[in-house]
Design an enzyme around this catalytic site. Structure first.
Site, PDB file in Angstrom:
ATOM      1  N   ASP A   1       0.903  -1.301   0.031  1.00  0.00           N
ATOM      2  CA  ASP A   1       0.012  -0.262   0.056  1.00  0.00           C
ATOM      3  C   ASP A   1       0.880   1.389  -0.044  1.00  0.00           C
ATOM      4  OD1 ASP A   1       0.850  -0.171   2.538  1.00  0.00           O
ATOM      5  OD2 ASP A   1      -1.095   0.078   3.607  1.00  0.00           O
ATOM      6  N   SER A   2       2.294   1.069   0.126  1.00  0.00           N
ATOM      7  CA  SER A   2       3.131   2.062  -0.489  1.00  0.00           C
ATOM      8  C   SER A   2       2.863   2.944  -1.479  1.00  0.00           C
ATOM      9  CB  SER A   2       4.612   1.584  -0.251  1.00  0.00           C
ATOM     10  OG  SER A   2       4.695   0.580  -1.009  1.00  0.00           O
TER      11      SER A   2
ATOM     12  N   ASP B   1      -0.898  -6.107  -0.059  1.00  0.00           N
ATOM     13  CA  ASP B   1      -1.549  -5.607   1.495  1.00  0.00           C
ATOM     14  C   ASP B   1      -2.823  -5.379   1.421  1.00  0.00           C
ATOM     15  OD1 ASP B   1       0.876  -5.084   2.926  1.00  0.00           O
ATOM     16  OD2 ASP B   1       1.290  -3.065   1.943  1.00  0.00           O
TER      17      ASP B   1
ATOM     18  N   LYS C   1      -1.045  -9.411   3.112  1.00  0.00           N
ATOM     19  CA  LYS C   1      -0.310  -8.696   4.328  1.00  0.00           C
ATOM     20  C   LYS C   1      -1.040  -7.830   5.253  1.00  0.00           C
ATOM     21  CE  LYS C   1       3.566  -6.004   3.666  1.00  0.00           C
ATOM     22  NZ  LYS C   1       3.130  -4.814   4.527  1.00  0.00           N
TER      23      LYS C   1
ATOM     24  N   GLU D   1      -0.788  -5.349   9.011  1.00  0.00           N
ATOM     25  CA  GLU D   1       0.203  -4.612   9.971  1.00  0.00           C
ATOM     26  C   GLU D   1      -0.437  -4.822  11.373  1.00  0.00           C
ATOM     27  OE1 GLU D   1       0.630  -0.421   8.908  1.00  0.00           O
ATOM     28  OE2 GLU D   1       1.341  -0.929   7.027  1.00  0.00           O
TER      29      GLU D   1
ATOM     30  N   GLU E   1       9.845  -4.019   9.559  1.00  0.00           N
ATOM     31  CA  GLU E   1      10.080  -2.519   9.096  1.00  0.00           C
ATOM     32  C   GLU E   1      10.719  -1.758  10.097  1.00  0.00           C
ATOM     33  OE1 GLU E   1       7.083  -0.642   6.710  1.00  0.00           O
ATOM     34  OE2 GLU E   1       8.426   0.982   6.482  1.00  0.00           O
TER      35      GLU E   1
END
Ligand code: KIV
Length: 266
Positions: free
Chosen positions: A49-50, A88, A117, A119, A184
């Site tokens: 999602d960057s 993501d 993925k 978080e 990260e």
């Protein structure tokens, strides 16, 4: 007859960890780069999602929607042959198990992702998804979706209590059924310890050489990002005469344990 390579599976990545072979990963958001990254032999592509920052120009990942993620994941998975594709779940797309299920299904059924993925230490969500047959990648350390709680994009797990919590969270995610973990911006010593404790592969970004693999944001390693390149990202275009050569140089440097150096670690 053209030879079509079979995509790698999570079992292939786990076998790489077991035999001590470093796993290479780059972010990808479109078909052209997906094909190029795949051709260079990179093991895994993350449709991160960057893309909210690199593709859409936002100042954070928060505005990214599940529709955006499905679209870019589909572009990437159409063009790859071998690399394992992880996508993501964006901000708030896994706030409840019902939302997580619906959105993971979209990424896999419409986008072609092999794994999703998410978080944070979301044990219940991970366990539920894994129970439905959805391969899940956890993400600990710096959590960009929580930037408004964190206040800044900084190294996480520096204090002993925070380091202990991260180790427990990592073990908890594995226990809940996560099959992969991204760390990260984590001190190298802590990331090495977590990678050593876990059976599942640990992929680092700004987490030192001791992880089982490395991921970088494509724009950072090609030095075409908006704004300042993070300290942990190396410009692989330096000394390379093409984008393909830069990606191959990154692949080789990770496989040979030459990247990241201590200068790219915390
Ligand atoms: O969104 C992303 O690209 C990521 C990487 C930074 C790991 O999550």
């Amino acid at each position: 007859m053209t030879h079509i390579e079979k995509p790698l599976s999570i079992n292939d990545l786990t076998a790489m960890k077991q035999r001590g072979e470093k796993i290479t990963c780059l972010t990808a958001y479109d078909a052209s780069f997906s094909a190029l990254i795949d051709k260079a032999g990179i093991d895994m592509m993350l449709v991160g999602d960057s893309l909210g920052m690199t593709i859409q120009g936002h100042s954070s990942t928060l505005p990214v929607t599940i529709a955006d993620m499905v679209y870019h994941t589909r572009c990437v998975s159409h063009a790859r042959q071998r690399a394992f594709v992880v996508a993501d779940l964006p901000f708030m797309a896994y706030a409840t198990t019902a939302l997580a299920t619906e959105n993971a299904a979209k990424l896999m059924q419409q986008g072609g992702a092999q794994m999703v993925k998410l978080e944070g230490a979301r044990f219940e969500i991970v366990s539920f998804l894994a129970g439905q047959g959805v391969p899940v990648c956890g993400h600990l350390g710096l959590l960009p979706q929580s930037i408004n709680q964190l206040g800044s994009y900084s190294v996480q797990g520096k204090e002993p209590a925070a380091a202990d919590k991260m180790m427990k969270d990592a073990l908890g995610l594995q226990q809940a059924g996560a099959a992969l973990l991204v760390l990260e911006c984590v001190p190298a010593a802590l990331a090495t310890a977590i990678s050593g404790q876990l059976q599942i592969p640990v992929i680092g970004i700004g987490a030192g050489l001791g992880c089982d693999g490395q991921v970088l944001v494509l724009q950072d390693m090609l030095n075409i990002g908006i704004g300042k390149r993070p300290r942990f990202a190396k410009d692989f275009m330096q000394g390379a005469d093409s984008v393909e050569a830069a990606i191959c140089a990154y692949h080789l440097a990770v496989k040979q344990g030459q990247f990241p150096t201590s200068g790219h670690s915390f």
